[in-house]
Structures are given as structure tokens and as C-alpha cells.
Design an enzyme around this catalytic site. Structure first.
Site, PDB file in Angstrom:
ATOM      1  N   TYR A  25      -6.397   3.670   5.264  1.00 28.07           N
ATOM      2  CA  TYR A  25      -6.052   2.559   4.626  1.00 28.07           C
ATOM      3  C   TYR A  25      -6.368   1.169   5.266  1.00 28.07           C
ATOM      4  O   TYR A  25      -5.736   0.424   5.042  1.00 28.07           O
ATOM      5  CB  TYR A  25      -4.697   2.789   4.274  1.00 28.07           C
ATOM      6  CG  TYR A  25      -4.548   4.079   3.514  1.00 28.07           C
ATOM      7  CD1 TYR A  25      -5.044   4.171   2.061  1.00 28.07           C
ATOM      8  CD2 TYR A  25      -3.748   5.136   3.620  1.00 28.07           C
ATOM      9  CE1 TYR A  25      -5.078   5.202   1.413  1.00 28.07           C
ATOM     10  CE2 TYR A  25      -3.565   6.306   3.274  1.00 28.07           C
ATOM     11  CZ  TYR A  25      -4.102   6.411   1.857  1.00 28.07           C
ATOM     12  OH  TYR A  25      -4.069   7.535   1.123  1.00 28.07           O
ATOM     13  N   HIS A 102      -5.616   2.437  -6.406  1.00 25.51           N
ATOM     14  CA  HIS A 102      -5.679   3.126  -5.205  1.00 25.51           C
ATOM     15  C   HIS A 102      -6.386   2.233  -4.174  1.00 25.51           C
ATOM     16  O   HIS A 102      -7.271   1.942  -4.461  1.00 25.51           O
ATOM     17  CB  HIS A 102      -6.346   4.404  -5.547  1.00 25.51           C
ATOM     18  CG  HIS A 102      -5.445   5.381  -6.234  1.00 25.51           C
ATOM     19  ND1 HIS A 102      -4.444   5.939  -6.037  1.00 25.51           N
ATOM     20  CD2 HIS A 102      -5.822   5.592  -7.678  1.00 25.51           C
ATOM     21  CE1 HIS A 102      -4.162   6.749  -7.111  1.00 25.51           C
ATOM     22  NE2 HIS A 102      -4.785   6.362  -8.165  1.00 25.51           N
TER      23      HIS A 102
END
Ligand code: DHK
Length: 151
Positions: A25, A102
Site C-alpha cells: 500500500y 481499492h
């Protein structure tokens, strides 16, 4: 015209984004992503309620409450994306635009991330663009709401 009222919900563990520089991430922290979203909402004249919870029931309560006083909902369901029919049912009852977001491209990842229950309720999906995707999703949502208002 009243400003578009956006609710951005984030599911379990989203608060940990940016803490693992070698992870999926990236390095932008969750508060930084929130700040990015707030700046974009401000630029577009929208109000933004940005929340995170590790608890499925709390997210469902927020979706239900949002039926009354929001115009569009953005959601990164995180791990609940692939497991929660209850969250899907709450989203199906929302009746206004929903954008599923996402950070990662979930279709490039493990097979268990390839089926999202949330998608059945989503007007559109943004995935794989990291924090930029959050910003783009806000831009798209404001336009969806304007379209609904013009209809
Ligand atoms: C975030 C998570 O926390 C994971 O559980 C999902 C999603 C992917 C994301 O890319 O934002 O599988």
C-alpha cells in the site's frame, strides 16, 4: 444548490496504510490519504465525512444511517469486501451512487481477492491507483451526484 454530501468509509486495517514501506500500500499514511480526499472535496465544493472502522457492524450502521443525510457513498471495504454479504445488503439498500475503491489492483493479487461482494452494489470501481484513486473517486462521485440532481 446544497453541496454534495459524501461519506467515505474504510474497512478493517485501512488505518495501517503507509506503515510498511515495503508493503502493497505504499508510504502515504492513512491520515495523509484522508487529507488528500478532504482537499479534493474542498476543491469541488463537496462536504466529506471520512471514517474508518475495524468492525463490520459499525460500518453497516454507518451505511444505514447514510441513507438519510448523504448524496453518495465511497467505500473501501478492505478485507470485508470478500466476505460480508451483510455489508453488501446494507449497500444495496442505500439507493444512491456508490463507488468501490481499492488502493491495490485486487485482480492482480491472490485469487481470494478476485471476488468482491461490494461490487454488486457499486455504481463504479476504482482500483490499483493507490491514494490517487481516492481523489479520482471523489471527483467521479461529485459528477455522479450532479447527474442525479439534473435528472
Ligand atoms: C485493502 C485491503 O485491506 C485488503 O484487504 C484488500 C484493499 C485490498 C485495497 O487494495 O485497498 O484485499
Amino acid at each position: 444548490m446544497t453541496p454534495p454530501r459524501l461519506l467515505f468509509l474504510n474497512g478493517p486495517n485501512a488505518n495501517l496504510y503507509g506503515l510498511d514501506a515495503k508493503g502493497t500500500y505504499g508510504t502515504e499514511s492513512f491520515p495523509q490519504i484522508e487529507a488528500r480526499c478532504r482537499a479534493q472535496a474542498d476543491r469541488l465544493g463537496a462536504s466529506l465525512d471520512f471514517r474508518q472502522s475495524n468492525h463490520e457492524g459499525e460500518l453497516i450502521d454507518w451505511v444505514q444511517a447514510a441513507r438519510k443525510d448523504t448524496d453518495g457513498l465511497l467505500i473501501n471495504g478492505a478485507g470485508l469486501t470478500y466476505t460480508s454479504i451483510a455489508l453488501l445488503d446494507a449497500l444495496l439498500a442505500y439507493e444512491k451512487p456508490i463507488i468501490e475503491v481499492h488502493m491495490s489492483n485486487i485482480y492482480k493479487r491472490e485469487p481470494f481477492r478476485h471476488h468482491s461482494f461490494i461490487s454488486k452494489a457499486a455504481t463504479g470501481i476504482v482500483a490499483g491507483l493507490g491514494p490517487l484513486g481516492y481523489e479520482l473517486a471523489i471527483t467521479a462521485m461529485v459528477q455522479l451526484i450532479e447527474k442525479v440532481r439534473q435528472a
